[in-house]
Scaffold this active site. Structure first.
Site, PDB file in Angstrom:
ATOM      1  N   GLY A   1       4.727  25.188  23.807  1.00  0.00           N
ATOM      2  CA  GLY A   1       3.156  26.214  22.833  1.00  0.00           C
ATOM      3  C   GLY A   1       3.127  25.652  22.282  1.00  0.00           C
ATOM      4  O   GLY A   1       2.835  26.641  20.473  1.00  0.00           O
TER       5      GLY A   1
ATOM      6  N   ALA B   1       5.666  28.729  23.974  1.00  0.00           N
ATOM      7  CA  ALA B   1       4.498  29.532  24.984  1.00  0.00           C
ATOM      8  C   ALA B   1       4.151  30.930  25.412  1.00  0.00           C
ATOM      9  O   ALA B   1       4.613  30.798  26.661  1.00  0.00           O
ATOM     10  CB  ALA B   1       4.170  28.645  26.115  1.00  0.00           C
TER      11      ALA B   1
ATOM     12  N   LYS C   1       5.020  41.094  27.569  1.00  0.00           N
ATOM     13  CA  LYS C   1       5.466  40.959  26.774  1.00  0.00           C
ATOM     14  C   LYS C   1       7.015  41.756  27.040  1.00  0.00           C
ATOM     15  O   LYS C   1       7.878  41.157  27.483  1.00  0.00           O
ATOM     16  CB  LYS C   1       5.619  41.336  25.389  1.00  0.00           C
ATOM     17  CG  LYS C   1       4.213  40.791  25.239  1.00  0.00           C
ATOM     18  CD  LYS C   1       4.291  39.388  24.880  1.00  0.00           C
ATOM     19  CE  LYS C   1       4.310  38.764  23.727  1.00  0.00           C
ATOM     20  NZ  LYS C   1       4.783  36.786  24.116  1.00  0.00           N
TER      21      LYS C   1
END
Length: 355
Positions: free
Chosen positions: A14, A88, A171
């Protein structure tokens, strides 16, 4: 772990992201060879700032195409790396159609795909996963369950779900997957960074972050009448980047690290901006009571459940572990906030309000 070869390349997934760009900048200026992954090598504008940084640094940047949802997508980029920064992750808080498909699965499956490749890459010794402070709590009311009115690394988000706060849920589920996979082997070590809401100068105008959404809400007139009684842990982006590097190369780093420099309410953020930028923008004049949002919340995107569980509860975070073990000395995030707003104004992301 003290035998990391500094000449070995490091991988950053990412790479064009807000925090990842600062991690790469720090690595390149310290002379590392950075294997950086992006989703599309043809979209050069998204990583042009990284190429420019590499040109003026002693380090070397090598770009690779990789997709979180493609197994073995990171295999080539990871070859020879001893350190993997897995940064990412999908950033979709609103405007999604299917929470599972658009938010949760990409986060969890992406982590699983990257760590499966780590398991197959003998050179890797340490993995740094960018988690979130949202992995430590789900709703602000959770603060009432803590012993010292403070969240720390021992706390986990147990109140989010696929239907309630799906982004925080993504998350915590991604981080739990990472720990599950780390515990199932003994060759590489996992360290997780759990940053608060991140402010501060971006290395590129082409970034997305939760902080930008917070700052934009003060520019469209919706908060002029007042903001909800809500608080956020806040931190400067460069402190978050430094935490990643210390987690990677400090042999004493272990476990999870909350990275938070302060707690600010939405009203305090608005007042700080008003003090600096004056009345060019419709910054909030006051804080509306929770009762008001129980009435108007459903009309402006706040469910009654969200209002009940998240408004009126100041939240605080214990970042002492990051200070003691990673040596972080936190910047004044109030200055970061003003700097970030000014940059968004200069870049045209935020425009002066015209009623």
């Amino acid at each position: 772990m003290t035998n990391l070869a500094t000449q070995a390349p490091v991988l950053v997934t990412g790479a064009s992201g807000y925090i990842a760009s600062w991690v790469i900048q720090k690595l390149l200026t310290q002379g590392y060879t950075v294997h950086a992954t992006v989703r599309d090598l043809n979209k050069t504008q998204s990583f042009a700032h990284l190429s420019k940084i590499a040109e003026s640094s002693t380090g070397t940047l090598k770009l690779f195409k990789a997709n979180l949802l493609e197994p073995n997508s990171f295999k080539e980029a990871m070859q020879g790396c001893e350190i993997v920064f897995h940064m990412a992750s999908p950033f979709v808080v609103t405007n999604y159609k299917n929470a599972v498909k658009d938010i949760i699965e990409p986060a969890v499956l992406g982590t699983e795909n990257v760590l499966n490749t780590v398991n197959e890459t003998e050179s890797v010794k340490r993995v740094i996963v960018t988690s979130s402070i949202a992995s430590t709590y789900g709703d602000a009311v959770d603060i009432l369950k803590t012993d010292h009115n403070t969240f720390d690394e021992s706390h986990w988000n147990t109140s989010s779900s696929e239907t309630h706060q799906p982004y925080p849920y993504s998350k915590v589920m991604a981080e739990r997957k990472a720990w599950e996979m780390a515990d199932a082997q003994n060759r590489w070590q996992l360290v997780c960074i759990n940053p608060a809401l991140v402010f501060g100068r971006s290395l590129t105008p082409n970034t997305q972050s939760g902080s930008i959404e917070v700052l934009q809400q003060f520019t469209n007139g919706l908060t002029l009448a007042g903001v909800p009684p809500m608080w956020n842990g806040v931190v400067d982006v460069q402190d978050v980047a430094e935490a990643h590097l210390q987690a990677a190369f400090n042999p004493k780093a272990t476990g999870r690290y909350i990275v938070s420099g302060d707690t600010l309410s939405l009203l305090e953020i608005g007042q700080l901006l008003k003090a600096h930028f004056g009345w060019k923008f419709p910054f909030p004049r006051n804080e509306l009571p929770k009762a008001a949002f129980k009435v108007i919340g459903p009309f402006i995107g706040f469910s009654r459940e969200f209002v009940e569980l998240n408004m009126g509860y100041p939240i605080y975070f214990d970042a002492s572990k990051s200070q003691k073990e990673l040596g972080l000395q936190y910047r004044d995030v109030k200055e970061s906030l003003i700097e970030h707003f000014q940059q968004l104004l200069d870049d045209g992301v935020i425009k002066q309000y015209i009623p």
